[in-house]
Scaffold this motif. Sequence first.
Motif: not given
Length: 539
Positions: A500-505
């Motif tokens: 899992n990871s944190t991503v920004s759009v």
Amino acid sequence: MKQSTLKHSILTICLLLALAAPGLRAAPNITSVSRSADQVGKYAKLELTVGLTAAFTNAYDPDEIDLWGEFTSPSRKSWRVNGFYDGTQWKIRFAANETGNWTYIVKAKDASGSGQATPAGFACVASTNHGWITIAPNHRYLAYDDGTSFYGVGACYPWSDTTSGFDQMQNLGFNVYVYWNGTYDRDGGNNLIESMASGLGHYDQGKCGRIDNLINWSEARGLGMILVIWPHDYLCENMGGWPAAWSKNPYNTITTSAAFYGDTNAWAYQAKMYRYIIARWGYSPALASWQTVDEISGTSGWRSNQAVASAWNAKIAGYFQSNDPFKHPSNASHGNFWDQGNQANDLPNTEIYGNYSTSNIVSTVHKLWDGYEKPCIMGETGADRNGEIAHRKIWAGLASGISITPLLWSFNQGWADVISSQYAPFEKFIAGINFAGLTSLALAKVTVANADAYGITSRQLTFGWISGDISGKNLNVTGLGNDAYRLEWWDCAAGAVLANSTVSVTDGSLSAAIPPTSQADLAFKIISNTTGASQGSVK
């Protein structure tokens, strides 16, 4: 004329008038009403047993004797629930969806007039029950009456059901199954509800008692029955490879199989049977859906006149939608895509046999999704013996927008352990998704180079499934809101988060590396940090 003869004639005339004139006969007399409990849990069965004296010859004909209860909730909502005769006693079955003190009054009507019992009441208290399955506010998924999300997991179990089989389904995490009103159920249910043995206009109490038992077993295990009222066999004769059991259908005494759908006399009998079915089992949260007809394309009436058959389907769907006070959703199947059936019913339904490719599974479900803003289902489909096809159907169905796992045929026919093993990992993946609470739903725009990739998007999260040559490639998703997201990769074989990871759009697009894997497929969740918390937990 002699005086004695005149007196005799006058008495005879008076007697004939008394018999002929309803107003001269006594109205129905409700002699007793006993209830199963003074206090019941929310959505649990309250059963009234009614003593009744009235004028009738057929206790199953509401035109001769009509029994019903009028229930009033603590919030003053009114419910009319029809009674029924179980072969020995008159009963009314009800389930309350509000806690507090309810009142009710039992009424009856025959040709001579009406009668009613003394008003009474009962208390409804909190329970762990969630109620009947209904359509979620987003129109794409299902929910229980109390708003709790419901995603269906199950199979076809059409006959020869046993408590051990129900235990197995419960242990697999199933919450829904398909059961047939047919003659193949040897464990006490080897007749139709309206059978050759009971005769037209009467109901087979052996079969009805069997369904009572199945409903009770289901309630105890959190299972919901999709009750198929008309399996195709019983409306078919002389159609080549199609099973033909019209000879076991009592309607063959008044019409032909080809004319059944348009026969007005047949419909008059049907409507009374449907009323009986609703009265006897409609109360139960274990009744998941009314399937009015299975594979109508395999019936003589369909071959004779498809327009008349489709009109009949709309009529029977409308009957259940208008007369079921508990609002169980209706569905019907053709065998393939059937626009008229899907338009008329609450749950668009299709089947797949033969071509089990991923692309066919997805395109079949997408046709339902694109055609109807309703929860779509695959009410019947074939199973394999090695589990691979079952695995593909479950995950591809989810990622293409189905509201219940494809219902494999059949749980009691060569069901292999390798098929059973496909469900636990899947259930772990869906356990945290509040399908009923998702908003702004749409098919996700998901791609992986030279691989299969599908998903569903909403304001709260996007979820999906990819398969093929995927290891080390990129997942590309467009049409997302600008936000921060938690991206979870799930191992479909283990039912566990692989990474899992944190991503920004920031421009509506996400591109993320797929973790190295030896698996042939992975699932994913893209959960919004802003609105994702509202997906909540589900049953």
